[in-house]
Design a protein around this motif. Structure first.
Motif, PDB file in Angstrom:
ATOM      1  N   PRO A  61       0.943  -1.233   0.210  1.00  0.00           N
ATOM      2  CA  PRO A  61       0.058  -0.069   0.068  1.00  0.00           C
ATOM      3  C   PRO A  61       0.839   1.243   0.149  1.00  0.00           C
ATOM      4  CG  PRO A  61      -0.252  -1.271   2.158  1.00  0.00           C
ATOM      5  CD  PRO A  61       0.568  -1.848   1.215  1.00  0.00           C
ATOM      6  N   GLN A  62       0.602   2.170  -0.812  1.00  0.00           N
ATOM      7  CA  GLN A  62       1.216   3.510  -0.688  1.00  0.00           C
ATOM      8  C   GLN A  62       0.239   4.613  -0.052  1.00  0.00           C
ATOM      9  OE1 GLN A  62       4.140   3.599  -2.675  1.00  0.00           O
ATOM     10  NE2 GLN A  62       3.836   1.545  -2.885  1.00  0.00           N
ATOM     11  N   THR A  63       0.954   5.890   0.245  1.00  0.00           N
ATOM     12  CA  THR A  63       0.484   6.682   1.113  1.00  0.00           C
ATOM     13  C   THR A  63      -0.449   7.581  -0.153  1.00  0.00           C
ATOM     14  OG1 THR A  63       2.053   7.059   2.524  1.00  0.00           O
ATOM     15  CG2 THR A  63       0.693   8.716   2.427  1.00  0.00           C
ATOM     16  N   ILE A  64      -0.038   7.615  -1.103  1.00  0.00           N
ATOM     17  CA  ILE A  64      -0.633   8.334  -2.337  1.00  0.00           C
ATOM     18  C   ILE A  64      -1.077   7.077  -3.140  1.00  0.00           C
ATOM     19  CG2 ILE A  64      -0.719   9.689  -4.471  1.00  0.00           C
ATOM     20  CD1 ILE A  64       1.550  11.307  -3.013  1.00  0.00           C
ATOM     21  N   PRO A  65      -2.326   6.679  -3.221  1.00  0.00           N
ATOM     22  CA  PRO A  65      -2.750   5.390  -3.632  1.00  0.00           C
ATOM     23  C   PRO A  65      -2.584   5.352  -5.232  1.00  0.00           C
ATOM     24  CG  PRO A  65      -4.796   6.521  -2.756  1.00  0.00           C
ATOM     25  CD  PRO A  65      -3.420   7.488  -2.430  1.00  0.00           C
ATOM     26  N   THR A  66      -2.110   4.029  -5.798  1.00  0.00           N
ATOM     27  CA  THR A  66      -2.296   3.761  -7.102  1.00  0.00           C
ATOM     28  C   THR A  66      -3.602   3.648  -7.648  1.00  0.00           C
ATOM     29  OG1 THR A  66      -2.155   1.462  -6.575  1.00  0.00           O
ATOM     30  CG2 THR A  66       0.119   2.577  -6.889  1.00  0.00           C
ATOM     31  N   ASP A  67      -3.965   3.747  -8.904  1.00  0.00           N
ATOM     32  CA  ASP A  67      -5.213   3.749  -9.607  1.00  0.00           C
ATOM     33  C   ASP A  67      -5.865   2.252  -8.883  1.00  0.00           C
ATOM     34  OD1 ASP A  67      -4.924   6.043 -10.961  1.00  0.00           O
ATOM     35  OD2 ASP A  67      -4.529   4.654 -12.918  1.00  0.00           O
ATOM     36  N   GLY A  68      -5.283   1.016  -8.762  1.00  0.00           N
ATOM     37  CA  GLY A  68      -5.771  -0.013  -8.369  1.00  0.00           C
ATOM     38  C   GLY A  68      -5.974   0.072  -6.940  1.00  0.00           C
ATOM     39  N   GLN A  69      -5.236   0.711  -6.016  1.00  0.00           N
ATOM     40  CA  GLN A  69      -5.351   0.596  -4.775  1.00  0.00           C
ATOM     41  C   GLN A  69      -6.517   1.708  -4.474  1.00  0.00           C
ATOM     42  OE1 GLN A  69      -1.859   1.878  -2.465  1.00  0.00           O
ATOM     43  NE2 GLN A  69      -3.141   2.349  -0.803  1.00  0.00           N
ATOM     44  N   ASN A  70      -6.583   2.639  -5.280  1.00  0.00           N
ATOM     45  CA  ASN A  70      -7.705   3.807  -5.040  1.00  0.00           C
ATOM     46  C   ASN A  70      -8.925   3.033  -5.390  1.00  0.00           C
ATOM     47  OD1 ASN A  70      -8.464   6.169  -4.469  1.00  0.00           O
ATOM     48  ND2 ASN A  70      -8.186   6.972  -6.527  1.00  0.00           N
ATOM     49  N   PHE A  71      -8.796   2.088  -6.464  1.00  0.00           N
ATOM     50  CA  PHE A  71     -10.241   1.315  -6.886  1.00  0.00           C
ATOM     51  C   PHE A  71     -10.745   0.546  -5.606  1.00  0.00           C
ATOM     52  CE2 PHE A  71     -12.327  -2.406  -8.645  1.00  0.00           C
ATOM     53  CZ  PHE A  71     -13.357  -1.912  -9.046  1.00  0.00           C
ATOM     54  N   PHE A  72      -9.642  -0.308  -5.031  1.00  0.00           N
ATOM     55  CA  PHE A  72     -10.007  -1.350  -4.047  1.00  0.00           C
ATOM     56  C   PHE A  72     -10.326  -0.480  -2.565  1.00  0.00           C
ATOM     57  CE2 PHE A  72      -8.447  -4.618  -6.532  1.00  0.00           C
ATOM     58  CZ  PHE A  72      -9.025  -5.720  -5.910  1.00  0.00           C
ATOM     59  N   GLU A  73      -9.867   0.579  -2.729  1.00  0.00           N
ATOM     60  CA  GLU A  73     -10.101   1.424  -1.242  1.00  0.00           C
ATOM     61  C   GLU A  73     -11.918   1.970  -1.452  1.00  0.00           C
ATOM     62  OE1 GLU A  73      -7.416   4.643  -0.603  1.00  0.00           O
ATOM     63  OE2 GLU A  73      -5.914   2.879   0.118  1.00  0.00           O
ATOM     64  N   TYR A  74     -12.178   2.420  -2.913  1.00  0.00           N
ATOM     65  CA  TYR A  74     -13.407   2.910  -3.014  1.00  0.00           C
ATOM     66  C   TYR A  74     -14.427   1.574  -2.873  1.00  0.00           C
ATOM     67  CZ  TYR A  74     -17.673   4.333  -5.741  1.00  0.00           C
ATOM     68  OH  TYR A  74     -18.724   4.629  -6.109  1.00  0.00           O
ATOM     69  N   VAL A  75     -14.244   0.601  -3.352  1.00  0.00           N
ATOM     70  CA  VAL A  75     -14.977  -0.620  -3.401  1.00  0.00           C
ATOM     71  C   VAL A  75     -15.192  -1.206  -1.727  1.00  0.00           C
ATOM     72  CG1 VAL A  75     -15.232  -3.199  -3.609  1.00  0.00           C
ATOM     73  CG2 VAL A  75     -14.564  -1.646  -5.493  1.00  0.00           C
ATOM     74  N   LEU A  76     -13.986  -0.915  -1.036  1.00  0.00           N
ATOM     75  CA  LEU A  76     -14.141  -1.088   0.392  1.00  0.00           C
ATOM     76  C   LEU A  76     -15.097  -0.255   1.168  1.00  0.00           C
ATOM     77  CD1 LEU A  76     -13.459  -2.860   2.772  1.00  0.00           C
ATOM     78  CD2 LEU A  76     -11.171  -1.377   2.905  1.00  0.00           C
ATOM     79  N   GLU A  77     -14.774   0.974   0.757  1.00  0.00           N
ATOM     80  CA  GLU A  77     -15.696   2.123   1.423  1.00  0.00           C
ATOM     81  C   GLU A  77     -17.193   1.853   0.955  1.00  0.00           C
ATOM     82  OE1 GLU A  77     -16.131   5.206   3.820  1.00  0.00           O
ATOM     83  OE2 GLU A  77     -14.041   4.101   3.474  1.00  0.00           O
ATOM     84  N   PHE A  78     -17.487   1.484  -0.128  1.00  0.00           N
ATOM     85  CA  PHE A  78     -18.820   1.277  -0.501  1.00  0.00           C
ATOM     86  C   PHE A  78     -19.456   0.268   0.388  1.00  0.00           C
ATOM     87  CE2 PHE A  78     -21.960  -1.516  -3.001  1.00  0.00           C
ATOM     88  CZ  PHE A  78     -22.797  -0.396  -3.167  1.00  0.00           C
ATOM     89  N   ILE A  79     -18.632  -1.014   0.476  1.00  0.00           N
ATOM     90  CA  ILE A  79     -19.238  -2.059   1.209  1.00  0.00           C
ATOM     91  C   ILE A  79     -19.287  -1.705   2.602  1.00  0.00           C
ATOM     92  CG2 ILE A  79     -18.529  -4.274   2.050  1.00  0.00           C
ATOM     93  CD1 ILE A  79     -17.300  -4.858  -0.703  1.00  0.00           C
ATOM     94  N   ARG A  80     -18.320  -0.817   3.389  1.00  0.00           N
ATOM     95  CA  ARG A  80     -18.623  -0.517   4.705  1.00  0.00           C
ATOM     96  C   ARG A  80     -19.775   0.402   4.763  1.00  0.00           C
ATOM     97  NH1 ARG A  80     -12.341   1.617   5.971  1.00  0.00           N
ATOM     98  NH2 ARG A  80     -11.508  -0.631   6.415  1.00  0.00           N
ATOM     99  N   ASP A  81     -20.133   1.245   3.702  1.00  0.00           N
ATOM    100  CA  ASP A  81     -21.323   2.095   3.782  1.00  0.00           C
ATOM    101  C   ASP A  81     -22.605   1.222   3.768  1.00  0.00           C
ATOM    102  OD1 ASP A  81     -19.900   4.391   4.082  1.00  0.00           O
ATOM    103  OD2 ASP A  81     -20.024   4.976   1.813  1.00  0.00           O
ATOM    104  N   VAL A  82     -22.461   0.254   2.861  1.00  0.00           N
ATOM    105  CA  VAL A  82     -23.704  -0.344   3.116  1.00  0.00           C
ATOM    106  C   VAL A  82     -23.777  -1.322   4.259  1.00  0.00           C
ATOM    107  CG1 VAL A  82     -24.523  -2.860   2.028  1.00  0.00           C
ATOM    108  CG2 VAL A  82     -23.733  -0.862   0.580  1.00  0.00           C
ATOM    109  N   SER A  83     -22.807  -1.729   4.745  1.00  0.00           N
ATOM    110  CA  SER A  83     -22.868  -2.645   6.247  1.00  0.00           C
ATOM    111  C   SER A  83     -23.138  -1.826   7.217  1.00  0.00           C
ATOM    112  CB  SER A  83     -21.254  -3.046   6.627  1.00  0.00           C
ATOM    113  OG  SER A  83     -21.007  -4.106   5.446  1.00  0.00           O
ATOM    114  N   LYS A  84     -22.770  -0.485   7.220  1.00  0.00           N
ATOM    115  CA  LYS A  84     -23.205   0.578   8.421  1.00  0.00           C
ATOM    116  C   LYS A  84     -24.434   0.762   8.294  1.00  0.00           C
ATOM    117  CE  LYS A  84     -21.621   4.459  10.723  1.00  0.00           C
ATOM    118  NZ  LYS A  84     -20.450   5.551  10.953  1.00  0.00           N
TER     119      LYS A  84
END
Length: 193
Positions: A61-84
């Motif tokens: 993981p990078q402090t400034i996310p790469t495109d792939g890392q950014n995409f996975f973080e977006y998906v994780l955030e979406f799933i967290r929001d749905v769960s919450k």
């Protein structure tokens, strides 16, 4: 004696209904079991895609996310929001389960095989009862007696509606596609403001 005979015939009829298939399917014989090979292969390919892509993108993981890392973080955030939104403040421990279900269903589109649909429903039922028992203890079952009765009816009631789920899903997909197509066509015909 007559009641037992009727029950056995009813169960045999339900078993015959559960074997209804559309199109031809590829099966493997493993031991004494017949395995739906297309579902098994699809499931393992989806698992490999999820694990492989997550490992490649997030292993460093990078402090400034790469495109792939950014995409996975977006998906994780979406799933967290749905769960919450659905579970509440105690959602954190359920994010892996909800995320796995979401990503598997999104990538595999497994509802064309009743066995996969039933397996996902059973996993959700187990998670449901586990969450209730851990939160409320054994008193949970007093509140959920109706659910227990309904769950006991699953083998005799669920197979037929689940088979019609495919027809319903096709209708929803067709409606969404037609609506979007009409919206795009309408947008192209509007004057620019």
């Amino acid at each position: 004696m007559n009641v037992l005979s009727c029950s056995i015939n009813t169960l045999k009829g339900l078993y015959d209904i559960s074997g209804v298939e559309v199109g031809q399917h590829f099966y493997w014989q493993i031991g004494g079991f017949q395995v739906h090979a297309q579902v098994l292969i699809t499931s393992w390919v989806v698992i490999a895609i999820l694990l492989g892509s997550a490992t490649l993108v997030v292993r460093n993981p990078q402090t400034i996310p790469t495109d792939g890392q950014n995409f996975f973080e977006y998906v994780l955030e979406f799933i967290r929001d749905v769960s919450k939104t659905q579970i509440g403040e105690e959602y954190g421990s359920w994010v892996p389960f909800i995320g796995t279900m979401f990503l598997f269903i999104f990538l595999a589109a497994p509802t064309n095989d009743i066995n996969t649909t039933v397996a996902l429903a059973l996993l959700t039922s187990v998670a449901y009862f586990y969450a209730g028992l851990t939160k409320k203890g054994l008193g949970y079952f007093a509140d959920e007696l109706v659910v227990v009765v309904l769950v006991s009816l699953v083998p005799s009631i669920v197979p037929i509606p689940v088979m019609f789920l495919g027809l319903f899903t096709s209708g929803i997909q067709a409606l969404i596609f037609a609506t979007l197509a009409a919206a795009y066509i309408g947008e192209s015909m509007e004057g620019h403001h």
